[in-house]
Write a protein that holds these residues in place. Structure first.
Motif, PDB file in Angstrom:
ATOM      1  N   UNK A  18       3.937  17.938   6.303  1.00 41.83           N
ATOM      2  CA  UNK A  18       4.005  18.859   5.167  1.00 41.83           C
ATOM      3  C   UNK A  18       3.559  18.110   3.917  1.00 41.83           C
ATOM      4  N   UNK A  19       2.878  18.806   3.038  1.00 45.42           N
ATOM      5  CA  UNK A  19       2.391  18.162   1.816  1.00 45.42           C
ATOM      6  C   UNK A  19       2.115  19.201   0.737  1.00 45.42           C
ATOM      7  N   UNK A  20       2.248  18.761  -0.505  1.00 41.53           N
ATOM      8  CA  UNK A  20       1.870  19.624  -1.622  1.00 41.53           C
ATOM      9  C   UNK A  20       0.462  19.330  -2.104  1.00 41.53           C
ATOM     10  N   UNK A  21      -0.182  18.357  -1.457  1.00 44.36           N
ATOM     11  CA  UNK A  21      -1.494  17.912  -1.933  1.00 44.36           C
ATOM     12  C   UNK A  21      -2.612  18.440  -1.044  1.00 44.36           C
TER      13      UNK A  21
ATOM     14  N   UNK B 263      10.859  15.632   2.445  1.00 40.10           N
ATOM     15  CA  UNK B 263       9.522  15.856   2.998  1.00 40.10           C
ATOM     16  C   UNK B 263       8.537  16.340   1.951  1.00 40.10           C
ATOM     17  N   UNK B 264       9.072  16.749   0.775  1.00 45.10           N
ATOM     18  CA  UNK B 264       8.198  17.372  -0.229  1.00 45.10           C
ATOM     19  C   UNK B 264       7.915  16.459  -1.420  1.00 45.10           C
ATOM     20  N   UNK B 265       8.424  15.225  -1.361  1.00 45.66           N
ATOM     21  CA  UNK B 265       8.432  14.394  -2.579  1.00 45.66           C
ATOM     22  C   UNK B 265       7.288  13.389  -2.682  1.00 45.66           C
ATOM     23  N   UNK B 266       6.721  13.005  -1.546  1.00 46.78           N
ATOM     24  CA  UNK B 266       5.688  11.978  -1.589  1.00 46.78           C
ATOM     25  C   UNK B 266       4.306  12.570  -1.401  1.00 46.78           C
ATOM     26  N   UNK B 267       3.374  11.751  -0.856  1.00 47.39           N
ATOM     27  CA  UNK B 267       2.054  12.322  -0.559  1.00 47.39           C
ATOM     28  C   UNK B 267       2.186  13.270   0.631  1.00 47.39           C
ATOM     29  N   UNK B 268       3.202  13.031   1.457  1.00 50.63           N
ATOM     30  CA  UNK B 268       3.433  13.916   2.593  1.00 50.63           C
ATOM     31  C   UNK B 268       4.700  13.516   3.324  1.00 50.63           C
TER      32      UNK B 268
ATOM     33  N   UNK C 202       3.449   2.668 -10.376  1.00 45.42           N
ATOM     34  CA  UNK C 202       2.388   1.849  -9.771  1.00 45.42           C
ATOM     35  C   UNK C 202       1.404   2.659  -8.922  1.00 45.42           C
ATOM     36  N   UNK C 203       1.462   3.977  -9.015  1.00 47.56           N
ATOM     37  CA  UNK C 203       0.615   4.832  -8.175  1.00 47.56           C
ATOM     38  C   UNK C 203       0.707   4.423  -6.711  1.00 47.56           C
ATOM     39  N   UNK C 204       1.932   4.198  -6.283  1.00 49.54           N
ATOM     40  CA  UNK C 204       2.184   3.740  -4.913  1.00 49.54           C
ATOM     41  C   UNK C 204       2.600   4.950  -4.065  1.00 49.54           C
ATOM     42  N   UNK C 205       1.818   5.284  -3.038  1.00 47.94           N
ATOM     43  CA  UNK C 205       2.144   6.486  -2.256  1.00 47.94           C
ATOM     44  C   UNK C 205       3.467   6.353  -1.489  1.00 47.94           C
TER      45      UNK C 205
ATOM     46  N   UNK D  87       0.803  -1.212   0.000  1.00 38.11           N
ATOM     47  CA  UNK D  87       0.000   0.000   0.000  1.00 38.11           C
ATOM     48  C   UNK D  87       0.848   1.278   0.000  1.00 38.11           C
ATOM     49  N   UNK D  88       2.091   1.209   0.449  1.00 38.55           N
ATOM     50  CA  UNK D  88       2.892   2.439   0.513  1.00 38.55           C
ATOM     51  C   UNK D  88       4.369   2.122   0.691  1.00 38.55           C
ATOM     52  N   UNK D  89       5.195   3.134   0.399  1.00 35.03           N
ATOM     53  CA  UNK D  89       6.621   3.094   0.733  1.00 35.03           C
ATOM     54  C   UNK D  89       6.840   4.115   1.839  1.00 35.03           C
ATOM     55  N   UNK D  90       7.612   3.720   2.865  1.00 37.44           N
ATOM     56  CA  UNK D  90       7.871   4.649   3.968  1.00 37.44           C
ATOM     57  C   UNK D  90       9.380   4.743   4.222  1.00 37.44           C
ATOM     58  N   UNK D  91      10.075   5.506   3.341  1.00 40.74           N
ATOM     59  CA  UNK D  91      11.515   5.697   3.553  1.00 40.74           C
ATOM     60  C   UNK D  91      11.765   6.644   4.726  1.00 40.74           C
TER      61      UNK D  91
END
Ligand SMILES: *Cc1c(COP(=O)(O)O)cnc(C)c1O
Length: 392
Positions: free
Chosen positions: A215-218, A190-195, A162-165, A138-142
């Motif tokens: 932080x998020x751009x969405x 901090x600015x590259x993923x969904x948040x 893959x539209x993977x958040x 469901x997601x990647x959490x680096x």
């Protein structure tokens, strides 16, 4: 005897003044200082939205919910981290799938993530499924560990394909930057993923006592985050109308005021920390038995801790005992998450599964590091380290 702590917050008269101002107002939660604190992130990190929360863990949990992580799902993350980055996956009864780290940056090895997804998952046009179990990835959490950015480009490719958040645990990395070849520019973590999430426990670069920020751009991520942290209230809250299951993850106004003042000094604080790190490199460059932190040429690190690695031949616990007995604080950073007892019991992880993480974890020592650490005290620390190496 001299006592040199591991960390120490950098608080000045400005912080005291701004925190005290709050006490003369009726706003002890959700007031103007919280908005001002959030606005500093929008400005200084260069994102569209910032949502202050009660801790870094709370912020990560909110993003896990927004990514749609549910019972039985999988999330890829690093075993070499503070346990919170993985626990938030467990909060939703999902499974952390660990990928071993890069031996230099100590971050999740992005190439290995790509390989794992290629070999263990199949894409059905909508989601990636584990070939063996059918579980959805469901997601990647680096995690940008110790303030050093993760090599994000391979993860960004996967995310797009893959539209993977992606949820960035930037808790240790405020202000760090990554050179993305894919985007052709330096970007703030901090600015590259969904948040992304920054955290403000007192040992972090800046502090609010307890606290964090998303932080998020969405726009939709920010909107749902604001609801989730505030008991699930709707956008234009009708008093006591709750449109989803939410939490009380709000940051209080006093903490936000402290954070706001710290943000006004962010550049100064990060600069001082960089100078302290620079002095350590200089003082320790000729010591053979220790490895100093690595910084990739595509990375601008934000100094969170100063973690040295002792060579195999050194007995780390003896080494640290010697430091302690000479007034120099130190800590091993981190214990591998997959070897925490309840992870072993719940998921069947065992020693040997992530050899780079396990090797690094057995040799790391965080030494005193904070913006006001003087050159004199650093020399003392390094003298004690040298003597400890002779004895351990
Ligand atoms: C500090 C930190 C967090 C969040 O910690 P809180 O104490 O909840 O603010 C999360 N992940 C990492 C890697 C951290 O270092």
């Amino acid at each position: 005897m001299k006592q040199i702590p591991l960390s120490r917050p950098d608080i000045t008269g400005l912080e005291k003044k701004i925190v005290c101002e709050v006490l003369d107002t009726p706003y002890l939660s959700m007031g103007p200082k919280t908005r001002a604190f959030e606005n500093e992130f929008v400005k200084q990190i260069g994102v569209n939205h910032a949502v202050a929360v009660s801790s870094g863990t709370a912020g990560l949990h909110v993003l896990i919910k927004i990514a749609g992580v549910k019972e039985g799902d999988e999330v890829i993350t690093s075993p070499f981290s503070f346990i919170a980055s993985s626990n938030v996956i467990l909060f939703e009864k999902a499974k952390p799938v660990f990928v071993d780290i890069d031996p230099l940056t100590l971050n999740i090895d992005s190439q290995k993530v790509v390989e794992l997804i290629g070999s263990n998952y199949e894409f059905d046009g909508k989601v990636l499924r584990n070939k063996k179990t059918g579980a959805i990835l469901r997601a990647l959490l680096p995690v940008h560990i110790f303030g050093h950015p993760v090599d994000m480009d391979p993860l960004l490719e996967i995310s797009e394909k893959y539209a993977l958040p992606i949820i960035e645990d930037s808790c240790e990395a405020i202000g760090a930057e990554y050179y993305s070849k894919k985007l052709g520019k330096w970007v703030k973590v901090g600015t590259l993923g969904i948040g992304g999430v920054f955290a403000f426990y007192p040992n972090k670069q800046i502090t609010t006592g307890e606290g964090g920020i998303i932080v998020t751009n969405h726009e939709n991520v920010a909107r749902i985050a604001r609801s989730l942290i505030n008991q699930g209230r709707g956008d234009n809250p009708v008093w006591l109308e709750h449109i989803r299951l939410g939490y009380n993850y709000r940051m209080d106004e006093l903490s936000a005021a402290l954070g706001y003042a710290q943000m006004l000094r962010l550049d100064e604080i990060l600069q001082k920390r960089e100078e302290v790190a620079g002095r350590y490199y200089e003082l320790m460059k000729d010591i053979d038995e220790i490895e100093l932190p690595y910084v990739a040429d595509w990375a601008k690190i934000s100094w969170f801790v100063f973690v040295i690695r002792v060579k195999d031949s050194i007995d780390r616990s003896k080494f640290m005992d010697f430091l302690r007995s000479h007034g120099v604080a130190s800590k091993p950073y981190f214990t591998p998450i997959h070897l925490q007892k309840f992870y072993v019991e719940r998921f069947g992880y065992s020693a040997g599964m992530f050899p780079v993480t396990e090797d690094v974890s057995s040799r790391t020592v965080a030494i005193p590091f904070y913006s006001s650490l003087t050159e004199k005290d650093q020399k003392y620390v390094v003298d004690v380290i040298k003597e400890a190496l002779r004895k351990a």
